[in-house]
Scaffold this active site. Structure first.
Site, short mmCIF file in Angstrom:
data_model
loop_
_atom_site.label_atom_id
_atom_site.label_comp_id
_atom_site.label_asym_id
_atom_site.label_seq_id
_atom_site.Cartn_x
_atom_site.Cartn_y
_atom_site.Cartn_z
N CYS A 82 9.76 12.41 -16.12
CA CYS A 82 8.85 12.42 -17.30
C CYS A 82 7.85 13.56 -17.24
O CYS A 82 6.96 13.66 -18.10
CB CYS A 82 8.10 11.07 -17.37
SG CYS A 82 6.76 10.96 -16.16
N CYS A 117 7.07 15.08 -12.07
CA CYS A 117 8.14 14.08 -12.05
C CYS A 117 9.39 14.62 -12.74
O CYS A 117 9.32 15.06 -13.89
CB CYS A 117 7.64 12.82 -12.76
SG CYS A 117 8.89 11.55 -12.95
N HIS A 158 0.82 -1.21 0.00
CA HIS A 158 0.00 0.00 0.00
C HIS A 158 0.85 1.26 0.00
O HIS A 158 0.35 2.35 0.25
CB HIS A 158 -0.95 0.00 1.21
CG HIS A 158 -1.99 -1.07 1.12
ND1 HIS A 158 -2.64 -1.59 2.21
CD2 HIS A 158 -2.46 -1.78 0.05
CE1 HIS A 158 -3.48 -2.54 1.82
NE2 HIS A 158 -3.38 -2.67 0.51
#
Ligand code: APR
Length: 254
Positions: free
Chosen positions: A158, A155, A126
Site C-alpha cells: 500500500c 510497504c 510486542h
C-alpha cells in the site's frame, strides 16, 4: 517448596485449556537482559519515555537512520536478542504444545526464540525483531525481504511507511495480535506465567482475567512478583531449570 513442581504438573495436566504468558525472564538464560530487577535494562537506564512511537511518526527517516547506525541505548539489547538461541525453557514450552497440553503461548518477548524452539501457536504481543510492519495496512514482512535503499522503507502492498514490528512505547498493540491474546485468555482455565514482572499492560491483564474467571495461575520466576499472591503455585527459580522438570512430571502423568 518441594512437591510444588509435582502439584503444578497435576494442575496443568488436569486443566482443559492451558495457556502461557512469557516475559523477558525466560530469555535471560539465552543471554538476553531482562528489563527490570537485577541486570535489567531499565534498572540501569530508567524506564523509557512513553512517546517513542510519536517521535517515530514525527520523523520516520531520522528514526531509521539511527537504527541503521546502531545508535540508541537499547542497541546492545536488540543485538543480543537478535543473535540469541533458545534455552531449555523455550524447548520445554514447545514440548508442552507438541504434547497437546499447552494450547497457546502469549509472549511479550521480541526475540523470536519461542518460534525458533518450535512453538507454533504463539502470539507476539510486542512484535518480533525479525519482522517489519506497515503502519498503514499492518502487513508484516521478514526484515530481510524489504529493501532499505530508500528510508523510511515503504510497504510493497500500500506504499505506507514501514517500521520494525517491535511495538514502540506509546504505540498501540496491533489489533490482530491483541484479539488473539484476548480470545486465548478468555478460553484459559489455567495460565502459566514465566519470567514476567507482570507490570506492563495489557499483557499483565491476561493472568488477572484468568484468575477472575476462576482459572488457575502458576508462576515461574526467580523472585516474587505482583502476581505471586494471586497464584495457586509460584515456582521459585530459573525457567531453564524448572520448566524441563515440570514437563518431565507431566509426561509421567500421561
Ligand atoms: N527465570 C525465571 N524468571 C526470571 C529469570 C530466569 N532465569 N531471570 C529473570 N527473571 C524474572 C525477573 O524476576 C522478572 O520478574 O523475569 C522477570 C522479567 O521482568 P521484566 O524485565 O519486567 O520483563 P517483562 O515482564 O517481560 O517486561 C514486560 O516491559 O519494557 C517492556 O516491552 C518490554 O516486553 C517488555 C515488558
Amino acid at each position: 517448596m518441594p512437591g510444588d513442581i509435582e502439584k503444578a504438573a497435576r494442575l496443568i495436566f488436569t486443566s482443559k485449556y492451558v495457556t502461557c504468558l512469557t516475559g523477558a525472564g525466560i530469555s535471560v538464560e539465552s543471554g538476553v537482559r531482562p528489563f527490570r530487577g537485577p541486570g535489567g535494562l531499565w534498572t540501569e537506564l530508567g524506564e523509557p519515555p512513553m512517546d517513542g512511537y510519536q517521535k517515530f511518526l514525527a520523523n520516520p527517516k531520522s528514526h531509521w537512520e539511527k537504527t541503521m547506525k546502531g545508535a540508541g541505548s537499547d542497541w546492545k539489547f536488540l543485538k543480543a536478542a537478535d543473535e540469541a538461541i533458545p534455552n531449555p525453557a523455550h524447548y520445554a514450552l514447545a514440548n508442552l504444545e507438541e504434547m497437546g497440553i499447552m494450547k497457546y503461548l502469549i509472549t511479550q518477548n521480541i526475540d523470536n526464540l519461542h518460534l525458533t524452539a518450535g512453538s507454533i501457536k504463539v502470539a507476539e504481543i510486542h512484535g518480533n525483531i525479525k519482522k517489519v510492519r506497515c503502519i498503514k495496512c499492518n502487513a508484516r514482512y521478514d526484515r530481510d525481504d524489504i529493501s532499505m535503499d530508500k528510508i523510511p522503507p515503504s510497504c510493497p502492498k500500500c506504499n505506507g511507511i514501514i517500521k520494525s514490528d517491535i511495538v514502540m512505547f506509546g504505540e498501540p498493540i496491533p489489533l490482530d495480535v491483541l484479539k488473539i491474546c484476548q480470545r486465548e485468555t478468555r478460553k484459559s482455565d489455567c495460565m502459566l506465567t514465566v519470567g514476567t514482572s507482570a507490570l506492563v499492560y495489557p499483557a499483565a491483564d491476561f493472568p488477572l482475567e484468568v484468575r477472575s474467571n476462576g482459572g488457575i495461575l502458576i508462576e515461574v520466576n526467580l523472585y516474587e512478583t505482583e502476581l505471586t499472591p494471586l497464584c495457586d503455585i509460584s515456582l521459585r527459580g530459573k525457567a531453564g531449570e524448572i520448566l524441563p522438570e515440570l514437563v518431565e512430571y507431566i509426561k509421567r502423568l500421561r
